[in-house]
Design a protein around this motif. Structure first.
Motif, mmCIF file in Angstrom:
data_model
loop_
_atom_site.group_PDB
_atom_site.id
_atom_site.type_symbol
_atom_site.label_atom_id
_atom_site.label_comp_id
_atom_site.label_asym_id
_atom_site.label_seq_id
_atom_site.Cartn_x
_atom_site.Cartn_y
_atom_site.Cartn_z
ATOM 1 N N ALA A 209 0.859 -1.184 0.000
ATOM 2 C CA ALA A 209 0.000 0.000 0.000
ATOM 3 C C ALA A 209 0.894 1.233 0.000
ATOM 4 O O ALA A 209 1.989 1.220 0.577
ATOM 5 C CB ALA A 209 -0.914 0.004 1.225
ATOM 6 N N PHE A 210 0.435 2.318 -0.633
ATOM 7 C CA PHE A 210 1.264 3.518 -0.718
ATOM 8 C C PHE A 210 0.379 4.746 -0.862
ATOM 9 O O PHE A 210 -0.766 4.663 -1.335
ATOM 10 C CB PHE A 210 2.232 3.423 -1.910
ATOM 11 C CG PHE A 210 1.538 3.212 -3.223
ATOM 12 C CD1 PHE A 210 1.158 4.283 -4.015
ATOM 13 C CD2 PHE A 210 1.231 1.934 -3.660
ATOM 14 C CE1 PHE A 210 0.497 4.093 -5.211
ATOM 15 C CE2 PHE A 210 0.558 1.721 -4.867
ATOM 16 C CZ PHE A 210 0.193 2.810 -5.646
ATOM 17 N N GLY A 211 0.894 5.896 -0.469
ATOM 18 C CA GLY A 211 0.143 7.143 -0.573
ATOM 19 C C GLY A 211 0.892 8.288 0.085
ATOM 20 O O GLY A 211 2.080 8.190 0.401
ATOM 21 N N ARG A 212 0.202 9.422 0.294
ATOM 22 C CA ARG A 212 0.729 10.620 0.948
ATOM 23 C C ARG A 212 1.962 11.164 0.215
ATOM 24 O O ARG A 212 3.048 11.305 0.784
ATOM 25 C CB ARG A 212 1.052 10.336 2.421
ATOM 26 C CG ARG A 212 -0.147 9.927 3.265
ATOM 27 C CD ARG A 212 0.231 9.741 4.722
ATOM 28 N NE ARG A 212 0.693 10.999 5.303
ATOM 29 C CZ ARG A 212 1.299 11.111 6.488
ATOM 30 N NH1 ARG A 212 1.519 10.026 7.207
ATOM 31 N NH2 ARG A 212 1.671 12.289 6.941
ATOM 32 N N PHE A 213 1.810 11.481 -1.060
ATOM 33 C CA PHE A 213 2.920 11.982 -1.870
ATOM 34 C C PHE A 213 3.191 13.455 -1.557
ATOM 35 O O PHE A 213 2.273 14.259 -1.401
ATOM 36 C CB PHE A 213 2.592 11.826 -3.358
ATOM 37 C CG PHE A 213 2.520 10.405 -3.816
ATOM 38 C CD1 PHE A 213 3.656 9.746 -4.247
ATOM 39 C CD2 PHE A 213 1.315 9.710 -3.810
ATOM 40 C CE1 PHE A 213 3.598 8.429 -4.668
ATOM 41 C CE2 PHE A 213 1.246 8.401 -4.223
ATOM 42 C CZ PHE A 213 2.385 7.748 -4.653
ATOM 43 N N GLU A 214 4.473 13.788 -1.485
ATOM 44 C CA GLU A 214 4.894 15.171 -1.244
ATOM 45 C C GLU A 214 6.148 15.452 -2.067
ATOM 46 O O GLU A 214 7.180 14.806 -1.860
ATOM 47 C CB GLU A 214 5.185 15.388 0.237
ATOM 48 C CG GLU A 214 5.562 16.815 0.605
ATOM 49 C CD GLU A 214 4.487 17.838 0.250
ATOM 50 O OE1 GLU A 214 4.866 18.912 -0.245
ATOM 51 O OE2 GLU A 214 3.300 17.545 0.475
ATOM 52 N N PRO A 215 6.101 16.379 -3.042
ATOM 53 C CA PRO A 215 4.925 17.153 -3.460
ATOM 54 C C PRO A 215 3.881 16.251 -4.119
ATOM 55 O O PRO A 215 4.175 15.122 -4.513
ATOM 56 C CB PRO A 215 5.503 18.156 -4.455
ATOM 57 C CG PRO A 215 6.720 17.469 -5.022
ATOM 58 C CD PRO A 215 7.298 16.689 -3.876
ATOM 59 N N ALA A 216 2.675 16.760 -4.238
ATOM 60 C CA ALA A 216 1.536 15.965 -4.703
ATOM 61 C C ALA A 216 1.526 15.848 -6.228
ATOM 62 O O ALA A 216 0.604 16.310 -6.904
ATOM 63 C CB ALA A 216 0.233 16.572 -4.196
ATOM 64 N N VAL A 217 2.570 15.218 -6.760
ATOM 65 C CA VAL A 217 2.663 15.040 -8.212
ATOM 66 C C VAL A 217 1.631 14.026 -8.707
ATOM 67 O O VAL A 217 1.237 14.027 -9.882
ATOM 68 C CB VAL A 217 4.083 14.610 -8.621
ATOM 69 C CG1 VAL A 217 5.070 15.744 -8.429
ATOM 70 C CG2 VAL A 217 4.524 13.380 -7.833
ATOM 71 N N VAL A 218 1.216 13.120 -7.819
ATOM 72 C CA VAL A 218 0.128 12.188 -8.102
ATOM 73 C C VAL A 218 -0.766 12.156 -6.870
ATOM 74 O O VAL A 218 -0.355 12.563 -5.781
ATOM 75 C CB VAL A 218 0.636 10.761 -8.426
ATOM 76 C CG1 VAL A 218 1.387 10.751 -9.729
ATOM 77 C CG2 VAL A 218 1.519 10.227 -7.311
ATOM 78 N N ARG A 219 -1.977 11.680 -7.025
ATOM 79 C CA ARG A 219 -2.906 11.630 -5.910
ATOM 80 C C ARG A 219 -3.548 10.258 -5.816
ATOM 81 O O ARG A 219 -3.648 9.531 -6.812
ATOM 82 C CB ARG A 219 -3.998 12.693 -6.066
ATOM 83 C CG ARG A 219 -4.877 12.520 -7.296
ATOM 84 C CD ARG A 219 -5.914 13.638 -7.434
ATOM 85 N NE ARG A 219 -6.728 13.502 -8.633
ATOM 86 C CZ ARG A 219 -7.822 12.776 -8.721
ATOM 87 N NH1 ARG A 219 -8.242 12.106 -7.649
ATOM 88 N NH2 ARG A 219 -8.519 12.701 -9.839
ATOM 89 N N VAL A 220 -3.987 9.918 -4.624
ATOM 90 C CA VAL A 220 -4.728 8.681 -4.406
ATOM 91 C C VAL A 220 -6.210 8.991 -4.614
ATOM 92 O O VAL A 220 -6.711 10.003 -4.108
ATOM 93 C CB VAL A 220 -4.486 8.148 -2.979
ATOM 94 C CG1 VAL A 220 -5.385 6.958 -2.680
ATOM 95 C CG2 VAL A 220 -3.017 7.763 -2.810
ATOM 96 N N PRO A 221 -6.939 8.154 -5.371
ATOM 97 C CA PRO A 221 -8.371 8.415 -5.568
ATOM 98 C C PRO A 221 -9.125 8.466 -4.245
ATOM 99 O O PRO A 221 -8.666 7.930 -3.231
ATOM 100 C CB PRO A 221 -8.845 7.224 -6.417
ATOM 101 C CG PRO A 221 -7.600 6.705 -7.064
ATOM 102 C CD PRO A 221 -6.493 6.953 -6.091
ATOM 103 N N ALA A 222 -10.266 9.106 -4.246
ATOM 104 C CA ALA A 222 -11.084 9.179 -3.040
ATOM 105 C C ALA A 222 -11.557 7.787 -2.647
ATOM 106 O O ALA A 222 -11.765 6.916 -3.500
ATOM 107 C CB ALA A 222 -12.284 10.092 -3.280
ATOM 108 N N SER A 223 -11.691 7.569 -1.345
ATOM 109 C CA SER A 223 -12.159 6.277 -0.845
ATOM 110 C C SER A 223 -13.518 5.946 -1.441
ATOM 111 O O SER A 223 -14.433 6.758 -1.451
ATOM 112 C CB SER A 223 -12.253 6.307 0.680
ATOM 113 O OG SER A 223 -12.695 5.066 1.168
#
Length: 600
Positions: free
Chosen positions: A267-281
């Motif tokens: 599992a992965f997420g919380r990108f900084e800077p936000a070059v990509v985003r995780v879809p909404a739950s």
């Protein structure tokens, strides 16, 4: 009592009464959504958007109101959704599909407001297909080319104390799932940090790393940075120094290549800077839904956009599969995009499910070019896909003839004709002298029943209950059987419930798994439905809903058929359960499955 009151003239217009709490209003709408009276539908329409509700409850309410209301009220629902939920494309798509299902169950027709709503959403989604699932696209791993999409959004804690950020994860849908998911391209920053959780096998064993994330260069696909799953449920922070690559185009890619049933996720997420985003739950794959809407509304103006999705090898596999299925119904000229579909069919690197969808679409127009491509594809396809291609060919008279000729010419294996489901399909198509031709083509082969009985005897003889693990067997059952069967209330209800199966003993259980049509109950025999567009659907009748039949196919998926579009229905004496579990479940996995069933 509420139903009766709601049917009294004017009562629904007065509810909810002044002074009622928000909970009172929610309870009333919940009750009204379970009633089929006209007054209840009026109340539901009045309260949608005014009473807080989750997405699933809203979809259920839309479906119910469309099922028991009128075509005019369905249009009112469409207008309400547009006005009450602007900007929430995922929710609107979900509500449209629910409304569409309700209208179909009633045997009604979508009005202009409803059709315009669907047309607008499908057009917007297909205008930017990369945003289908928040910019992420899944494809199977080469090792498991037919694996289902394992990725979903999950809230997970992190090592810095964050208790529930959104992560893309391969855990919720089962640890045995595999796949590769990639982001949209972005400009690579000098530094990129993110959080990652997951495992590469049960500690402390040091197994080959199969679960990892990578940064790749766009175009060349060169790996620029990599991080393995940290073998930790708590997400850990990773920081990459990317100074030497800054400004170049790249993409983020995650791989779950571990088929084990435990300690096999990432599992992965919380990108900084936000070059990509995780879809909404809870976000659905908007591109897949948009393609389905385009097909059901016959939006021929979107034909080209859907064809582009099919031809894009970087697109999400589910979206490409949906595109292959949709194109025949989208063509304004009757063409089925033969060139694009043949390209998919002949692509040995394409997942089996995608090639199979292309085959089904092509089989609707079995020209010599198409049937020749089928035969060529069967020569190199694995056995499972060979049989699937043969079934698609057998769904029409010309296709059935082409299949039998291919076998006679030595271009397809005569063993295909020993498959009982394929023979059923050929019986529906009725080629001339079918039984005599099959008998001649299979004359020198051992009887299929003999081969199956030999496998049954081998599996029963090798089984040692003392060595079998019911715990592992439960995971095998969940992965392979629960899509159609249930035990203890867990699983689906397409096939028979399996509580009490253990009393049958190992030998009979081997028969039931490896030769499912040997002792099939009449209630679970399937029917083959030939539709007005010559599509062929095989499944067990689950229920009738107004002007529709709902059948369950061999994967457990429910398919809704309009009664008016069923040209012919042929009942089989066979089980819908696939007859190839001897190939799918082997060795210790099969022993563990028997061990689990024998505890019941």
């Amino acid at each position: 009592a509420l139903r009766n009151q709601l049917d009294e003239p004017g009562v629904a217009d007065k509810l909810p009464l002044p002074g009622w709490s928000a909970q009172d209003a929610r309870d009333l709408v919940d009750a009204a959504a379970g009633a089929s009276s006209p007054g209840a539908i009026v109340l539901v329409l009045k309260q949608i958007g005014g009473v807080p509700a989750d997405a699933q409850k809203l979809a259920d309410t839309f479906r119910h109101a469309a099922r028991y209301g009128s075509d005019e009220q369905a249009d009112d629902l469409a207008k309400l959704a547009i006005a009450k939920f602007p900007g929430d494309d995922s929710l609107q798509l979900s509500l449209f599909k629910a409304l569409q299902e309700g209208v179909a169950q009633r045997g009604g027709k979508l009005g202009e407001a409803s059709r315009a709503w669907g047309r607008d959403m499908a057009g917007r989604m297909l205008a930017d297909p990369g945003e289908g699932f928040g910019g992420w696209a899944n494809r199977p791993t080469p090792e498991v080319p037919d694996a289902k999409n394992p990725w979903s959004v999950q809230l997970r804690p992190s090592s810095d104390g964050n208790s529930g950020a959104a992560f893309l994860s391969s855990l919720p849908l089962g640890e045995g799932g595999t796949g590769v998911i990639r982001s949209k391209d972005f400009a690579i920053p000098a530094t990129l940090s993110f959080y990652i959780a997951g495992h590469n096998g049960q500690p402390p064993a040091q197994l080959p790393v199969k679960n990892f994330v990578r940064l790749r260069a766009s175009g060349s696909n060169e790996v620029l940075a990599e991080a393995p799953a940290p073998r930790n449920d708590l997400a850990q922070k990773v920081t990459w120094n990317l100074t030497q690559f800054a400004g170049r185009q790249g993409y983020f890619e995650a791989t779950d290549g571990d088929t084990a049933g435990a300690y096999a996720w990432i599992a992965f997420g919380r990108f900084e800077p936000a070059v990509v985003r995780v879809p909404a739950s809870g976000q659905i794959n908007r591109l897949v839904t948009a393609i389905d809407i385009a097909a059901t509304l016959h939006l021929t103006e979107l034909e080209g956009a859907v064809a582009k999705v099919l031809g894009n090898k970087a697109a999400d596999v589910e979206a490409r599969t949906a595109a292959a299925k949709a194109l025949p119904s989208l063509s304004a000229t009757g063409a089925v995009h033969t060139e694009e579909l043949l390209g998919v069919l002949s692509d040995g690197s394409a997942p089996g499910a995608l090639r199979d969808a292309a085959a089904v679409a092509l089989a609707q127009n079995p020209t010599p070019e198409v049937t020749g491509a089928f035969v060529e594809a069967m020569r190199t396809a694995p056995n499972k896909l060979q049989l699937s291609l043969a079934k698609s060919l057998a769904g029409s008279g010309p296709g059935a003839e082409a299949l039998l000729k291919a076998v006679a010419d030595g271009k397809a294996s005569p063993r295909l004709l020993q498959d009982s489901n394929l023979r059923e399909r050929l019986n529906v198509s009725k080629p001339a002298d079918l039984n005599a031709r099959i008998a001649k083509l299979t004359a020198n082969l051992p009887a299929a029943d003999q081969a199956v009985q030999k496998l049954i005897d081998q599996r029963a003889a090798r089984f040692d209950r003392a060595k079998a693990s019911p715990e592992r067997g439960l995971k095998v059952f969940t992965a392979n059987c629960a899509v159609c069967h249930s035990i203890g209330g867990q699983g689906a209800h397409v096939g028979p419930q399996l509580d009490g199966m253990g009393v049958r003993g190992p030998a009979r259980l081997c028969e039931d798994i490896l030769d499912p049509s040997r002792n099939v109950d009449a209630a679970f025999r399937y029917s083959t439905y030939v539709l007005s567009n010559d599509d062929v659907v095989a499944g067990i009748l689950r229920r009738e809903e107004g002007d529709t039949l709902v059948v369950a196919d061999a994967t457990g998926k429910e398919i809704t058929l309009q009664k008016s579009k069923i040209k012919r229905a042929v009942q089989s004496n066979l089980s819908l359960m696939p007859s190839n579990f001897g190939e799918i479940i082997k060795g210790e996995d099969f022993d563990d499955l028997l061990g689990y069933l024998l505890t019941k």
